[in-house]
Design a protein around this motif. Structure first.
Motif, PDB file in Angstrom:
ATOM      1  N   PHE A 235       0.689  -1.216   0.136  1.00 14.97           N
ATOM      2  CA  PHE A 235       0.049  -0.011   0.074  1.00 14.97           C
ATOM      3  C   PHE A 235       0.859   1.381   0.176  1.00 14.97           C
ATOM      4  O   PHE A 235       0.152   2.289  -0.201  1.00 14.97           O
ATOM      5  N   VAL A 236       2.202   1.228   0.357  1.00  9.50           N
ATOM      6  CA  VAL A 236       2.827   2.471   0.475  1.00  9.50           C
ATOM      7  C   VAL A 236       4.330   2.060  -0.314  1.00  9.50           C
ATOM      8  O   VAL A 236       5.215   2.425   0.154  1.00  9.50           O
ATOM      9  N   ILE A 237       4.391   1.621  -1.243  1.00  6.82           N
ATOM     10  CA  ILE A 237       5.558   1.294  -2.019  1.00  6.82           C
ATOM     11  C   ILE A 237       5.967   2.665  -2.587  1.00  6.82           C
ATOM     12  O   ILE A 237       5.085   3.729  -2.623  1.00  6.82           O
ATOM     13  N   GLN A 238       7.362   2.761  -3.124  1.00  9.29           N
ATOM     14  CA  GLN A 238       7.824   4.318  -3.225  1.00  9.29           C
ATOM     15  C   GLN A 238       6.938   4.986  -4.184  1.00  9.29           C
ATOM     16  O   GLN A 238       6.868   6.230  -4.269  1.00  9.29           O
ATOM     17  N   SER A 239       6.587   4.270  -5.319  1.00 10.64           N
ATOM     18  CA  SER A 239       5.900   5.016  -6.438  1.00 10.64           C
ATOM     19  C   SER A 239       4.762   5.673  -5.981  1.00 10.64           C
ATOM     20  O   SER A 239       4.310   6.834  -6.239  1.00 10.64           O
ATOM     21  N   LEU A 240       3.923   4.945  -5.256  1.00 13.62           N
ATOM     22  CA  LEU A 240       2.554   5.442  -4.608  1.00 13.62           C
ATOM     23  C   LEU A 240       2.718   6.515  -3.597  1.00 13.62           C
ATOM     24  O   LEU A 240       2.182   7.560  -3.496  1.00 13.62           O
ATOM     25  N   VAL A 241       3.755   6.551  -2.835  1.00 19.44           N
ATOM     26  CA  VAL A 241       4.176   7.483  -1.694  1.00 19.44           C
ATOM     27  C   VAL A 241       4.585   8.827  -2.488  1.00 19.44           C
ATOM     28  O   VAL A 241       4.117   9.830  -2.286  1.00 19.44           O
ATOM     29  N   ALA A 242       5.417   8.606  -3.561  1.00 16.69           N
ATOM     30  CA  ALA A 242       5.818   9.799  -4.290  1.00 16.69           C
ATOM     31  C   ALA A 242       4.630  10.675  -5.114  1.00 16.69           C
ATOM     32  O   ALA A 242       4.789  11.642  -4.865  1.00 16.69           O
ATOM     33  N   TYR A 243       3.755   9.652  -5.496  1.00 14.54           N
ATOM     34  CA  TYR A 243       2.539  10.039  -6.116  1.00 14.54           C
ATOM     35  C   TYR A 243       1.739  10.816  -4.926  1.00 14.54           C
ATOM     36  O   TYR A 243       1.147  12.056  -5.268  1.00 14.54           O
ATOM     37  N   TRP A 244       1.689  10.516  -3.801  1.00 16.01           N
ATOM     38  CA  TRP A 244       0.887  11.157  -2.903  1.00 16.01           C
ATOM     39  C   TRP A 244       1.396  12.425  -2.315  1.00 16.01           C
ATOM     40  O   TRP A 244       0.906  13.453  -2.136  1.00 16.01           O
ATOM     41  N   PHE A 245       2.956  12.462  -2.179  1.00 12.46           N
ATOM     42  CA  PHE A 245       3.443  13.738  -1.886  1.00 12.46           C
ATOM     43  C   PHE A 245       3.434  14.938  -3.006  1.00 12.46           C
ATOM     44  O   PHE A 245       3.102  15.900  -2.709  1.00 12.46           O
ATOM     45  N   TYR A 246       3.513  14.341  -4.246  1.00 11.89           N
ATOM     46  CA  TYR A 246       3.202  15.093  -5.436  1.00 11.89           C
ATOM     47  C   TYR A 246       1.850  15.892  -5.514  1.00 11.89           C
ATOM     48  O   TYR A 246       1.733  16.980  -5.840  1.00 11.89           O
ATOM     49  N   THR A 247       0.839  15.135  -5.145  1.00 14.98           N
ATOM     50  CA  THR A 247      -0.518  15.577  -5.313  1.00 14.98           C
ATOM     51  C   THR A 247      -1.038  16.260  -4.183  1.00 14.98           C
ATOM     52  O   THR A 247      -1.842  17.186  -4.308  1.00 14.98           O
ATOM     53  N   ARG A 248      -0.324  16.018  -3.021  1.00 15.56           N
ATOM     54  CA  ARG A 248      -0.926  16.431  -1.786  1.00 15.56           C
ATOM     55  C   ARG A 248      -0.388  17.820  -1.482  1.00 15.56           C
ATOM     56  O   ARG A 248      -0.920  18.602  -0.820  1.00 15.56           O
ATOM     57  N   PRO A 375      -4.435   4.743   2.268  1.00 10.93           N
ATOM     58  CA  PRO A 375      -3.455   3.715   2.094  1.00 10.93           C
ATOM     59  C   PRO A 375      -2.421   3.512   3.352  1.00 10.93           C
ATOM     60  O   PRO A 375      -1.874   2.289   3.749  1.00 10.93           O
ATOM     61  N   PHE A 376      -2.077   4.635   3.759  1.00  2.16           N
ATOM     62  CA  PHE A 376      -1.243   4.669   5.027  1.00  2.16           C
ATOM     63  C   PHE A 376      -1.696   4.189   6.136  1.00  2.16           C
ATOM     64  O   PHE A 376      -1.143   3.321   6.876  1.00  2.16           O
ATOM     65  N   PHE A 377      -3.129   4.403   6.395  1.00  3.42           N
ATOM     66  CA  PHE A 377      -3.664   3.878   7.670  1.00  3.42           C
ATOM     67  C   PHE A 377      -3.697   2.378   7.664  1.00  3.42           C
ATOM     68  O   PHE A 377      -3.463   1.746   8.570  1.00  3.42           O
ATOM     69  N   VAL A 378      -4.393   2.073   6.220  1.00  2.47           N
ATOM     70  CA  VAL A 378      -4.513   0.449   6.530  1.00  2.47           C
ATOM     71  C   VAL A 378      -3.151  -0.149   6.168  1.00  2.47           C
ATOM     72  O   VAL A 378      -3.030  -1.432   7.146  1.00  2.47           O
ATOM     73  N   ALA A 379      -1.877   0.436   5.664  1.00  2.00           N
ATOM     74  CA  ALA A 379      -0.872  -0.220   5.973  1.00  2.00           C
ATOM     75  C   ALA A 379      -0.136  -0.410   7.303  1.00  2.00           C
ATOM     76  O   ALA A 379       0.119  -1.313   7.910  1.00  2.00           O
ATOM     77  N   ALA A 380      -0.241   0.556   8.050  1.00  2.00           N
ATOM     78  CA  ALA A 380       0.213   0.805   9.411  1.00  2.00           C
ATOM     79  C   ALA A 380      -0.735  -0.386  10.232  1.00  2.00           C
ATOM     80  O   ALA A 380      -0.086  -1.031  10.870  1.00  2.00           O
ATOM     81  N   GLY A 381      -1.896  -0.457  10.102  1.00  2.00           N
ATOM     82  CA  GLY A 381      -2.801  -1.338  10.645  1.00  2.00           C
ATOM     83  C   GLY A 381      -2.456  -2.692  10.594  1.00  2.00           C
ATOM     84  O   GLY A 381      -2.270  -3.264  11.339  1.00  2.00           O
ATOM     85  N   LEU A 382      -2.556  -3.032   9.265  1.00  2.00           N
ATOM     86  CA  LEU A 382      -2.101  -4.380   8.873  1.00  2.00           C
ATOM     87  C   LEU A 382      -0.761  -4.664   9.485  1.00  2.00           C
ATOM     88  O   LEU A 382      -0.301  -5.987   9.792  1.00  2.00           O
ATOM     89  N   LYS A 383       0.364  -3.856   9.247  1.00  2.00           N
ATOM     90  CA  LYS A 383       1.652  -4.187   9.560  1.00  2.00           C
ATOM     91  C   LYS A 383       1.994  -4.296  11.244  1.00  2.00           C
ATOM     92  O   LYS A 383       2.679  -5.212  11.794  1.00  2.00           O
TER      93      LYS A 383
END
Length: 407
Positions: A235-248, A375-383
């Motif tokens: 849920f938080v692979i680098q491509s998607l995290v970069a996309y989140w920073f870019y759009t947020r 995705p950040f919350f789901v990833a943290a909860g599952l991990k």
């Protein structure tokens, strides 16, 4: 002379690893952003990410069965050419089907860490390129070189921003990176071609390695837990995290590339700290304690009101989140007898890759249907759930004193 104990083939393999890792560094950084520029939805972007991981997993399985029969050099050359082809497809295609095909055949790494078929072949070759007394040092050098090259590659991810300033179109500026990716794939092919005949393995069919009943029980439990962890990480692979920073936060690519470069350096250095910490408090305790703290930091990233605060939490998280990687590998092989370690490592690696490939598609749905922070919350909860289950399942396993024995 530095590394005089390492043969020519070993040096070529480390150099090839650095070339690919450098390419993966900037591709994993820009891929999601580029696909959005091409007009793909978040769901379609997630599907491309999923296929990029699935492609690497599929080729890894095929490699395990056929690389020694076909020839290790031939297989390395073939996969290098597929990297080059996938770069061309991404650069000049404008239809989602071609993007999906490119992600599948090129095993384009969207995670920021190499997961493709090269690793298993190169590690098999590395074991025979230097003296046995230097083997641990050789593998440490191989992995550290890859991590540092990946971190350096993220800096190149900021190039499209500079190219736009001198007049290139947004699409054209990104295309230059995919052409560079193609070129590096050809360089990788040339390096594989330059390897000697001595890198080839035996041609006999692979014999199956059976785990003892105790080892099978341990590895099955461990693989299920590792699958949960990998699924959460997807849920938080680098491509998607970069996309989140870019759009947020609407920050420039140059700023983001510097951020992920620093994150890569922190991750590399954390491996050294993890080894020392594991010696003090134990492998399992190191894995769980560092992971749990990193999940808290992950939750705080999307809750941050400013880019600077989010960066602080993200970098702190990256300094901790991968400390379980070397300890996880060491813990896995400690659970089984020496003759079972290859089989155990293969099973756990495959279980992680398969489940991680699913998560990016789900992430695309979450971003589009719920929120970009979900995705950040789901990833943290599952991990977090994974860490607690891991600890309570294995805290009584005396792996140091009673490793599993063959029966």
């Amino acid at each position: 002379m530095p590394l005089r104990w390492l043969g020519r083939d070993g040096k070529l393999l480390i150099a090839a690893r650095m070339v690919r890792a450098f390419a993966y560094g900037f591709i994993s950084f820009v891929l999601a952003i580029y696909l959005k520029q091409r007009g793909l939805s978040e769901i379609a972007i997630g599907a491309v990410m999923t296929l990029s991981i699935l492609g690497g997993t599929l080729f890894t399985v095929l490699t395990a069965f056929y690389a020694d029969r076909i020839g290790r050099r031939r297989v390395l050359i073939l996969f290098s050419f597929l990297i080059a082809l996938s770069g061309l497809l991404f650069a000049f295609s404008n239809h989602p089907v071609f993007f999906l095909a490119a992600a599948l055949i090129g095993a384009m790494n969207a995670t920021g860490y190499e997961i493709g078929p090269f690793l298993s072949i190169e590690q098999a070759i590395l074991a025979q390129t230097g003296p046995e007394s230097k083997r641990n040092r050789l593998f440490a050098l191989y992995n550290m070189a890859g991590l540092l090259a990946t971190a350096s590659g993220t800096l190149v991810g900021g190039v499209p921003g500079w190219l736009e300033k001198i007049g290139l179109s947004p699409i054209g500026s990104f295309q230059s990176l995919f052409l560079l990716y193609t070129f590096l794939g050809l360089v990788s092919a040339w390096m594989a071609f330059s390897l000697s005949e001595g890198v080839e393995g035996g041609t006999a069919p692979l014999s199956s390695q059976r785990l003892s009943p105790l080892s099978r029980k341990r590895i099955t439990r461990l693989s299920l837990l590792f699958s949960l962890d990998a699924f959460a990480g997807g849920f938080v692979i680098q491509s998607l995290v970069a996309y989140w920073f870019y759009t947020r936060f609407h920050v420039s690519l140059q700023t983001l590339s510097t951020l992920f470069f620093i994150a890569g350096l922190l991750t590399s250095l954390s491996f050294l700290v993890a080894a020392r910490l594991a010696d003090r408090i134990g492998l399992l305790e190191t894995m769980v304690s560092t992971h749990l703290l990193s999940h808290l930091l992950l939750i705080l990233v999307p809750l941050s009101p400013t880019f600077e605060i989010a960066v602080g939490f993200y970098l702190a998280r990256m300094a901790l989140s991968q400390m379980d990687v070397p300890t996880r590998q060491a813990y896995t092989v400690a659970l089984v007898a020496p003759s079972e370690r290859t089989a155990a490592a293969s099973v756990t690696m495959l279980s992680r890759s398969l489940t991680q490939s699913i998560a990016p598609s789900v992430t695309g749905v979450l971003i589009q249907s719920v929120s970009a922070a979900a995705p950040f919350f789901v990833a943290a909860g599952l991990k977090g759930l994974y860490d607690l289950l891991l600890y309570f399942q294995f805290r009584k396993e005396d792996v140091a004193v009673k490793p599993a024995t063959r029966e």
